[in-house]
Scaffold this motif. Structure first.
Motif, PDB file in Angstrom:
ATOM      1  N   UNK A 126       0.842  -1.195   0.000  1.00 14.15           N
ATOM      2  CA  UNK A 126       0.000   0.000   0.000  1.00 14.15           C
ATOM      3  C   UNK A 126       0.874   1.241   0.000  1.00 14.15           C
ATOM      4  N   UNK A 127       0.295   2.352  -0.481  1.00 13.11           N
ATOM      5  CA  UNK A 127       0.975   3.642  -0.410  1.00 13.11           C
ATOM      6  C   UNK A 127       0.653   4.291   0.932  1.00 13.11           C
ATOM      7  N   UNK A 128       1.655   4.908   1.534  1.00  9.57           N
ATOM      8  CA  UNK A 128       1.418   5.574   2.806  1.00  9.57           C
ATOM      9  C   UNK A 128       0.539   6.804   2.626  1.00  9.57           C
ATOM     10  N   UNK A 129       0.590   7.395   1.438  1.00 12.92           N
ATOM     11  CA  UNK A 129      -0.270   8.537   1.120  1.00 12.92           C
ATOM     12  C   UNK A 129      -1.083   8.182  -0.120  1.00 12.92           C
ATOM     13  N   UNK A 130      -2.357   7.999   0.070  1.00 18.84           N
ATOM     14  CA  UNK A 130      -3.267   7.631  -1.019  1.00 18.84           C
ATOM     15  C   UNK A 130      -4.580   8.344  -0.748  1.00 18.84           C
ATOM     16  N   UNK A 131      -4.864   9.407  -1.527  1.00 15.11           N
ATOM     17  CA  UNK A 131      -6.016  10.253  -1.207  1.00 15.11           C
ATOM     18  C   UNK A 131      -6.802  10.614  -2.459  1.00 15.11           C
ATOM     19  N   UNK A 132      -8.084  10.806  -2.232  1.00 14.10           N
ATOM     20  CA  UNK A 132      -8.965  11.353  -3.273  1.00 14.10           C
ATOM     21  C   UNK A 132      -9.065  12.851  -3.011  1.00 14.10           C
ATOM     22  N   UNK A 133      -8.397  13.633  -3.837  1.00 15.56           N
ATOM     23  CA  UNK A 133      -8.309  15.070  -3.636  1.00 15.56           C
ATOM     24  C   UNK A 133      -9.613  15.722  -4.110  1.00 15.56           C
ATOM     25  N   UNK A 134     -10.226  16.521  -3.223  1.00 15.49           N
ATOM     26  CA  UNK A 134     -11.520  17.141  -3.523  1.00 15.49           C
ATOM     27  C   UNK A 134     -11.374  18.647  -3.693  1.00 15.49           C
ATOM     28  N   UNK A 135     -12.347  19.248  -4.371  1.00 17.66           N
ATOM     29  CA  UNK A 135     -12.374  20.697  -4.567  1.00 17.66           C
ATOM     30  C   UNK A 135     -12.896  21.385  -3.307  1.00 17.66           C
ATOM     31  N   UNK A 136     -12.503  22.644  -3.126  1.00 15.95           N
ATOM     32  CA  UNK A 136     -12.981  23.436  -1.993  1.00 15.95           C
ATOM     33  C   UNK A 136     -13.851  24.603  -2.438  1.00 15.95           C
ATOM     34  N   UNK A 137     -14.023  24.753  -3.760  1.00 12.74           N
ATOM     35  CA  UNK A 137     -14.791  25.890  -4.270  1.00 12.74           C
ATOM     36  C   UNK A 137     -15.750  25.426  -5.352  1.00 12.74           C
ATOM     37  N   UNK A 176      -1.703   9.106  -5.590  1.00 14.38           N
ATOM     38  CA  UNK A 176      -1.041   8.026  -4.851  1.00 14.38           C
ATOM     39  C   UNK A 176       0.457   8.312  -4.787  1.00 14.38           C
ATOM     40  N   UNK A 177       0.988   8.278  -3.582  1.00 11.70           N
ATOM     41  CA  UNK A 177       2.425   8.448  -3.374  1.00 11.70           C
ATOM     42  C   UNK A 177       3.103   7.105  -3.629  1.00 11.70           C
ATOM     43  N   UNK A 178       3.744   6.972  -4.779  1.00  8.59           N
ATOM     44  CA  UNK A 178       4.349   5.692  -5.157  1.00  8.59           C
ATOM     45  C   UNK A 178       5.766   5.543  -4.625  1.00  8.59           C
ATOM     46  N   UNK A 179       6.283   6.562  -3.979  1.00  7.77           N
ATOM     47  CA  UNK A 179       7.641   6.477  -3.437  1.00  7.77           C
ATOM     48  C   UNK A 179       7.625   5.911  -2.019  1.00  7.77           C
ATOM     49  N   UNK A 180       6.706   6.389  -1.203  1.00  3.95           N
ATOM     50  CA  UNK A 180       6.630   5.949   0.192  1.00  3.95           C
ATOM     51  C   UNK A 180       5.559   4.866   0.307  1.00  3.95           C
ATOM     52  N   UNK A 213       0.842  16.249  -1.239  1.00  4.86           N
ATOM     53  CA  UNK A 213       2.044  15.427  -1.128  1.00  4.86           C
ATOM     54  C   UNK A 213       2.459  15.009  -2.535  1.00  4.86           C
ATOM     55  N   UNK A 214       3.730  14.630  -2.731  1.00  4.62           N
ATOM     56  CA  UNK A 214       4.145  14.201  -4.075  1.00  4.62           C
ATOM     57  C   UNK A 214       3.537  12.844  -4.415  1.00  4.62           C
ATOM     58  N   UNK A 215       3.074  12.705  -5.623  1.00  8.46           N
ATOM     59  CA  UNK A 215       2.460  11.433  -6.013  1.00  8.46           C
ATOM     60  C   UNK A 215       2.103  11.410  -7.482  1.00  8.46           C
ATOM     61  N   UNK A 216       1.544  10.290  -7.877  1.00 14.40           N
ATOM     62  CA  UNK A 216       1.131  10.110  -9.270  1.00 14.40           C
ATOM     63  C   UNK A 216      -0.386  10.038  -9.340  1.00 14.40           C
ATOM     64  N   UNK A 217      -0.941  10.674 -10.360  1.00 14.62           N
ATOM     65  CA  UNK A 217      -2.385  10.651 -10.551  1.00 14.62           C
ATOM     66  C   UNK A 217      -2.791   9.248 -10.990  1.00 14.62           C
ATOM     67  N   UNK A 218      -3.531   8.561 -10.140  1.00 17.37           N
ATOM     68  CA  UNK A 218      -3.943   7.197 -10.437  1.00 17.37           C
ATOM     69  C   UNK A 218      -5.290   7.153 -11.152  1.00 17.37           C
ATOM     70  N   UNK A 272     -11.492  23.907 -15.648  1.00 16.46           N
ATOM     71  CA  UNK A 272     -10.832  24.274 -16.902  1.00 16.46           C
ATOM     72  C   UNK A 272      -9.615  23.397 -17.199  1.00 16.46           C
ATOM     73  N   UNK A 273      -9.088  22.718 -16.177  1.00 17.99           N
ATOM     74  CA  UNK A 273      -7.919  21.856 -16.377  1.00 17.99           C
ATOM     75  C   UNK A 273      -7.905  20.776 -15.302  1.00 17.99           C
ATOM     76  N   UNK A 274      -7.554  19.528 -15.729  1.00 20.34           N
ATOM     77  CA  UNK A 274      -7.355  18.413 -14.799  1.00 20.34           C
ATOM     78  C   UNK A 274      -6.129  17.632 -15.255  1.00 20.34           C
ATOM     79  N   UNK A 275      -5.264  17.264 -14.314  1.00 25.46           N
ATOM     80  CA  UNK A 275      -4.076  16.481 -14.643  1.00 25.46           C
ATOM     81  C   UNK A 275      -4.474  15.122 -15.214  1.00 25.46           C
ATOM     82  N   UNK A 276      -3.637  14.605 -16.086  1.00 25.75           N
ATOM     83  CA  UNK A 276      -3.896  13.318 -16.732  1.00 25.75           C
ATOM     84  C   UNK A 276      -3.501  12.161 -15.808  1.00 25.75           C
ATOM     85  N   UNK A 277      -4.191  11.022 -15.908  1.00 26.75           N
ATOM     86  CA  UNK A 277      -3.753   9.838 -15.163  1.00 26.75           C
ATOM     87  C   UNK A 277      -2.327   9.452 -15.547  1.00 26.75           C
ATOM     88  N   UNK A 278      -1.512   9.184 -14.554  1.00 28.84           N
ATOM     89  CA  UNK A 278      -0.112   8.866 -14.780  1.00 28.84           C
ATOM     90  C   UNK A 278       0.815  10.039 -14.573  1.00 28.84           C
TER      91      UNK A 278
END
Length: 354
Positions: free
Chosen positions: A55-66, A198-202, A173-178, A71-77
């Motif tokens: 498992x990743x120590x940091x694995x989160x579903x990032x939500x909006x606050x507003x 998902x933090x794939x390093x830790x 935190x640093x991670x990859x868009x899963x 207009x833009x979303x990062x690509x998976x990977x």
């Protein structure tokens, strides 16, 4: 001359009679080509194998606050560093509100400066008896109200800046868009999930361990993890959760896999010690030959003669297996070619470059 010929014939017959014996003496199996390794002493203990999940120590579903249009979303990977942009909402409304708040702040600042200057002037006049006291109180009240308006205007600017900041969803935190959970053009709202990061390093492996072996575990202790494809590695215990399950009688252990290339979600198996480690004679796995009659190893003596020695195989750990028998540390054992050996056969060490 006849007697010389008879002596020569007799000598030749003797040589011919002796020849088969000499040939037979030179015959026999040639030295077997083998590889050897030394028996060593290792601290080893009986182990218990349990399933584990990477498992990743940091694995989160990032939500909006507003609220706003995406207009833009990062690509998976995509790899995102801490503070990097994950998604952008339409910020035009937020920028307009910030400009209005800054304008009110500028107006409130000017009024506060004027009222403070007036209050200072009237305090000097009141000290000379030029103006009545009630007029001074009116000026001081206007000054205090102007100061409160200024504080409120500053708070409004900070609130508008925060609203503008919330139009940018950044990585905590640093991670990859899963996984991308919203598309550009959709309308987002506070709490709407944007991406899974998902933090794939830790990484760490999480295992449920029997309560009975708790006394033999401690943080920092190294255990062996293995995957279904045969890949294995030693890793330290990062955390022990000392809360057992009343039904399964197990508790959670987390094993640090920071920097490992194992994929998050992989199924693994972890080997935990089930007793206090003790010093034992151990040989590489391949040194032990298993037969229906029992297990044995071939010990090579100083004359390069292989001797078969019966052993009892025990704990396996780190490429070695504990062996109990008439063996001792420092002896050479055959690790390659033992399957065709027989007791007493001479052997020849295969060079490292072969």
């Amino acid at each position: 001359m006849l007697r010389s010929f008879i002596c020569l014939a007799a000598g030749s017959a003797a040589l011919l009679a002796a020849a088969p014996a000499a040939v037979l003496a030179q015959e026999g199996p040639p030295p077997a080509v083998v590889r050897t390794a030394e028996i060593v002493q290792r601290d080893m203990a009986r182990t218990v194998m349990t399933p584990a999940s990477v498992m990743a120590r940091n694995d989160a579903r990032i939500a909006a606050e507003a609220f706003g249009r995406v207009t833009f979303v990062a690509e998976p990977g995509d790899m995102i560093e801490t503070g990097g942009l994950i998604a952008q909402l339409d910020d035009r409304q937020a920028r307009i509100q910030l400009d209005e708040a800054r304008a009110r702040l500028a107006r409130a600042t000017s009024n506060a400066n004027y009222q403070n200057a007036e209050a200072d002037r009237y305090e000097g006049l009141a000290a000379n008896g030029t103006v009545p006291a009630n007029r001074l109180r009116e000026v001081e009240l206007a000054r205090d109200l102007a100061d409160q308006d200024l504080r409120e205007a500053r708070a409004a600017v900070m609130r508008a800046e925060l609203e503008l900041e919330r139009t940018q969803i950044v990585a905590p935190f640093p991670g990859r868009v899963a996984e991308r959970l919203i598309q550009a053009g959709e309308i987002s709202a506070p709490g709407r999930e944007i991406v899974r990061l998902v933090d794939i390093e830790h990484k760490e492996a999480v295992a449920q361990v029997p309560v009975a072996i708790a006394p033999f575990l401690e943080v920092g202790q190294e255990v062996t993890l293995s995957l279904a494809n045969g890949t294995s590695q030693r890793a330290p215990i990062r955390a022990i959760i000392p809360v057992g399950d009343a039904v399964s009688r197990t508790f959670e252990v987390r094993i640090d896999l920071t920097g490992s290339d194992w994929i998050v979600g992989s199924a693994a198996r972890a080997a935990f010690p089930a007793e206090t480690p003790r010093l034992q004679a151990a040989a590489p796995y391949d040194a032990v030959v298993l037969r229906s009659s029992g297990s044995h190893v071939f010990v090579v003596d100083a004359d390069d003669i292989a001797r078969q020695v019966a052993v009892v195989a025990g704990v396996r750990e780190g490429g070695y297996v504990a062996i109990d028998g008439d063996v001792e540390a420092g002896q050479r054992v055959v690790v390659s070619g033992a399957e065709t050996l027989s007791d007493g056969r001479p052997v020849q060490e295969l060079g490292e470059d072969a």
